[in-house]
Design a protein around this motif. Structure first.
Motif, PDB file in Angstrom:
ATOM      1  N   LEU A 100       1.376   4.114   2.382  1.00  0.00           N
ATOM      2  CA  LEU A 100       0.582   4.090   3.450  1.00  0.00           C
ATOM      3  C   LEU A 100       0.942   2.577   4.411  1.00  0.00           C
ATOM      4  CD1 LEU A 100      -2.071   4.709   0.654  1.00  0.00           C
ATOM      5  CD2 LEU A 100      -2.126   6.496   3.092  1.00  0.00           C
ATOM      6  N   PHE A 101       1.119   2.529   3.480  1.00  0.00           N
ATOM      7  CA  PHE A 101       1.923   0.404   4.413  1.00  0.00           C
ATOM      8  C   PHE A 101       2.771   1.203   5.918  1.00  0.00           C
ATOM      9  CE2 PHE A 101       4.797  -2.659   6.040  1.00  0.00           C
ATOM     10  CZ  PHE A 101       3.741  -3.452   6.254  1.00  0.00           C
ATOM     11  N   ILE A 102       4.394   2.221   5.337  1.00  0.00           N
ATOM     12  CA  ILE A 102       4.395   2.771   6.173  1.00  0.00           C
ATOM     13  C   ILE A 102       3.975   3.700   7.085  1.00  0.00           C
ATOM     14  CG2 ILE A 102       6.158   4.147   5.926  1.00  0.00           C
ATOM     15  CD1 ILE A 102       7.433   2.939   3.999  1.00  0.00           C
ATOM     16  N   ASN A 103       2.865   4.032   6.996  1.00  0.00           N
ATOM     17  CA  ASN A 103       2.309   5.353   7.828  1.00  0.00           C
ATOM     18  C   ASN A 103       1.114   4.304   8.256  1.00  0.00           C
ATOM     19  OD1 ASN A 103       0.466   7.716   8.693  1.00  0.00           O
ATOM     20  ND2 ASN A 103      -0.786   5.945   7.615  1.00  0.00           N
ATOM     21  N   GLN A 104       0.965   2.990   8.235  1.00  0.00           N
ATOM     22  CA  GLN A 104      -0.246   2.738   9.296  1.00  0.00           C
ATOM     23  C   GLN A 104       1.507   1.935  10.164  1.00  0.00           C
ATOM     24  OE1 GLN A 104      -2.615   3.914   7.691  1.00  0.00           O
ATOM     25  NE2 GLN A 104      -3.350   2.235   9.557  1.00  0.00           N
ATOM     26  N   VAL A 105       2.173   0.591   9.982  1.00  0.00           N
ATOM     27  CA  VAL A 105       3.357   0.731  10.394  1.00  0.00           C
ATOM     28  C   VAL A 105       3.538   1.613  11.335  1.00  0.00           C
ATOM     29  CG1 VAL A 105       5.024  -0.531  10.965  1.00  0.00           C
ATOM     30  CG2 VAL A 105       3.948  -1.463   8.946  1.00  0.00           C
ATOM     31  N   LEU A 106       3.420   2.831  10.991  1.00  0.00           N
ATOM     32  CA  LEU A 106       4.374   4.023  12.388  1.00  0.00           C
ATOM     33  C   LEU A 106       2.913   4.588  12.408  1.00  0.00           C
ATOM     34  CD1 LEU A 106       6.662   5.521  10.299  1.00  0.00           C
ATOM     35  CD2 LEU A 106       7.597   4.161  11.534  1.00  0.00           C
ATOM     36  N   MET A 107       2.194   4.896  12.565  1.00  0.00           N
ATOM     37  CA  MET A 107       0.706   5.283  13.005  1.00  0.00           C
ATOM     38  C   MET A 107       0.422   4.488  14.176  1.00  0.00           C
ATOM     39  SD  MET A 107       0.429   8.847  12.422  1.00  0.00           S
ATOM     40  CE  MET A 107       2.269   8.369  12.099  1.00  0.00           C
ATOM     41  N   GLY A 108       0.345   2.964  13.995  1.00  0.00           N
ATOM     42  CA  GLY A 108       0.428   2.099  14.881  1.00  0.00           C
ATOM     43  C   GLY A 108       1.665   2.055  15.912  1.00  0.00           C
ATOM     44  N   LEU A 109       2.621   1.759  15.884  1.00  0.00           N
ATOM     45  CA  LEU A 109       3.846   1.789  16.881  1.00  0.00           C
ATOM     46  C   LEU A 109       4.172   3.386  17.826  1.00  0.00           C
ATOM     47  CD1 LEU A 109       6.410   0.710  14.326  1.00  0.00           C
ATOM     48  CD2 LEU A 109       5.263  -0.529  16.611  1.00  0.00           C
ATOM     49  N   MET A 110       3.127   4.512  17.118  1.00  0.00           N
ATOM     50  CA  MET A 110       3.433   5.744  17.866  1.00  0.00           C
ATOM     51  C   MET A 110       1.892   6.104  18.349  1.00  0.00           C
ATOM     52  SD  MET A 110       4.725   7.616  14.978  1.00  0.00           S
ATOM     53  CE  MET A 110       5.186   9.376  15.936  1.00  0.00           C
ATOM     54  N   ASN A 111       0.987   5.247  18.210  1.00  0.00           N
ATOM     55  CA  ASN A 111      -0.209   5.535  18.578  1.00  0.00           C
ATOM     56  C   ASN A 111      -0.407   6.202  20.628  1.00  0.00           C
ATOM     57  OD1 ASN A 111       0.310   2.764  20.143  1.00  0.00           O
ATOM     58  ND2 ASN A 111      -1.812   2.466  19.918  1.00  0.00           N
ATOM     59  N   ASP A 112       0.638   5.648  21.233  1.00  0.00           N
ATOM     60  CA  ASP A 112       0.148   6.405  23.035  1.00  0.00           C
ATOM     61  C   ASP A 112       1.237   7.793  23.100  1.00  0.00           C
ATOM     62  OD1 ASP A 112      -0.910   4.470  23.641  1.00  0.00           O
ATOM     63  OD2 ASP A 112       0.686   2.768  23.666  1.00  0.00           O
ATOM     64  N   HIS A 140      -4.197   7.263  11.255  1.00  0.00           N
ATOM     65  CA  HIS A 140      -4.379   5.539  10.764  1.00  0.00           C
ATOM     66  C   HIS A 140      -5.239   5.165  10.105  1.00  0.00           C
ATOM     67  CE1 HIS A 140      -2.797   1.414  12.135  1.00  0.00           C
ATOM     68  NE2 HIS A 140      -4.265   1.591  13.122  1.00  0.00           N
ATOM     69  N   GLY A 141      -6.777   5.855  11.202  1.00  0.00           N
ATOM     70  CA  GLY A 141      -8.136   5.727  10.536  1.00  0.00           C
ATOM     71  C   GLY A 141      -8.459   5.437   9.441  1.00  0.00           C
ATOM     72  N   GLY A 142      -8.475   6.670   9.136  1.00  0.00           N
ATOM     73  CA  GLY A 142      -7.808   7.575   7.252  1.00  0.00           C
ATOM     74  C   GLY A 142      -7.413   7.021   6.406  1.00  0.00           C
ATOM     75  N   GLY A 143      -5.554   6.631   6.916  1.00  0.00           N
ATOM     76  CA  GLY A 143      -4.925   6.477   5.954  1.00  0.00           C
ATOM     77  C   GLY A 143      -5.721   4.609   6.098  1.00  0.00           C
ATOM     78  N   GLY A 144      -5.864   3.321   7.127  1.00  0.00           N
ATOM     79  CA  GLY A 144      -6.354   2.508   6.147  1.00  0.00           C
ATOM     80  C   GLY A 144      -7.330   2.325   5.029  1.00  0.00           C
ATOM     81  N   VAL A 151      -8.391   0.738   0.170  1.00  0.00           N
ATOM     82  CA  VAL A 151      -8.968   0.720  -1.554  1.00  0.00           C
ATOM     83  C   VAL A 151      -7.923   0.563  -2.634  1.00  0.00           C
ATOM     84  CG1 VAL A 151     -10.859   3.002  -2.715  1.00  0.00           C
ATOM     85  CG2 VAL A 151     -10.692   2.526  -0.878  1.00  0.00           C
ATOM     86  N   LEU A 152      -7.031   1.095  -2.247  1.00  0.00           N
ATOM     87  CA  LEU A 152      -6.261   1.222  -3.208  1.00  0.00           C
ATOM     88  C   LEU A 152      -5.127  -0.850  -3.322  1.00  0.00           C
ATOM     89  CD1 LEU A 152      -3.891   4.391  -2.429  1.00  0.00           C
ATOM     90  CD2 LEU A 152      -5.449   3.524  -3.866  1.00  0.00           C
ATOM     91  N   VAL A 153      -5.230  -1.247  -1.810  1.00  0.00           N
ATOM     92  CA  VAL A 153      -5.691  -2.494  -2.069  1.00  0.00           C
ATOM     93  C   VAL A 153      -6.117  -3.086  -3.554  1.00  0.00           C
ATOM     94  CG1 VAL A 153      -5.581  -5.074  -1.454  1.00  0.00           C
ATOM     95  CG2 VAL A 153      -3.847  -2.886   0.116  1.00  0.00           C
ATOM     96  N   VAL A 154      -7.855  -3.235  -3.007  1.00  0.00           N
ATOM     97  CA  VAL A 154      -8.435  -3.059  -4.174  1.00  0.00           C
ATOM     98  C   VAL A 154      -8.134  -3.000  -5.574  1.00  0.00           C
ATOM     99  CG1 VAL A 154     -11.059  -3.028  -4.669  1.00  0.00           C
ATOM    100  CG2 VAL A 154     -10.120  -3.247  -2.648  1.00  0.00           C
ATOM    101  N   LEU A 155      -7.741  -1.938  -6.080  1.00  0.00           N
ATOM    102  CA  LEU A 155      -7.547  -1.483  -7.000  1.00  0.00           C
ATOM    103  C   LEU A 155      -6.560  -1.766  -7.727  1.00  0.00           C
ATOM    104  CD1 LEU A 155      -8.812   1.329  -9.649  1.00  0.00           C
ATOM    105  CD2 LEU A 155      -6.778   2.707  -8.478  1.00  0.00           C
ATOM    106  N   HIS A 156      -5.462  -1.920  -6.614  1.00  0.00           N
ATOM    107  CA  HIS A 156      -4.555  -3.202  -6.737  1.00  0.00           C
ATOM    108  C   HIS A 156      -4.354  -4.448  -7.362  1.00  0.00           C
ATOM    109  CE1 HIS A 156      -0.073  -3.617  -6.949  1.00  0.00           C
ATOM    110  NE2 HIS A 156      -0.201  -4.724  -6.123  1.00  0.00           N
TER     111      HIS A 156
END
Length: 74
Positions: free
Chosen positions: A16-28, A39-43, A48-53
């Motif tokens: 999910l972290f890699i997804n966020q980075v790639l989606m941020g770079l590919m937003n255009d 990006h929004g759903g993955g975020g 939620v997973l960070v809180v669980l971690h």
């Protein structure tokens, strides 16, 4: 049980972290709706997973960040 959960949770966090980075770079490049979902759903799932971690590792967090007598020289 805790270790088993972390073995599933940690790779999911990495993906999910890699997804966020790639989606941020590919937003255009991506259509807006696709970007919004990935990006929004993955975020939200990532948060939620960070809180669980953190909850699963709370004893480590307390031992390392909330010590009564911190060793400043370490």
């Amino acid at each position: 049980m805790k270790n088993t959960m972390l073995k599933m949770l940690n790779p999911a966090l990495a993906v999910l972290f890699i997804n966020q980075v790639l989606m941020g770079l590919m937003n255009d490049i991506l259509p807006h709706k696709v970007f919004e979902v990935l990006h929004g759903g993955g975020g939200m799932v990532f948060a939620v997973l960070v809180v669980l971690h953190v909850m699963l590792n709370w004893s480590w967090v307390k031992a390392n960040f909330f010590r009564k007598d911190p060793d400043v020289n370490k």
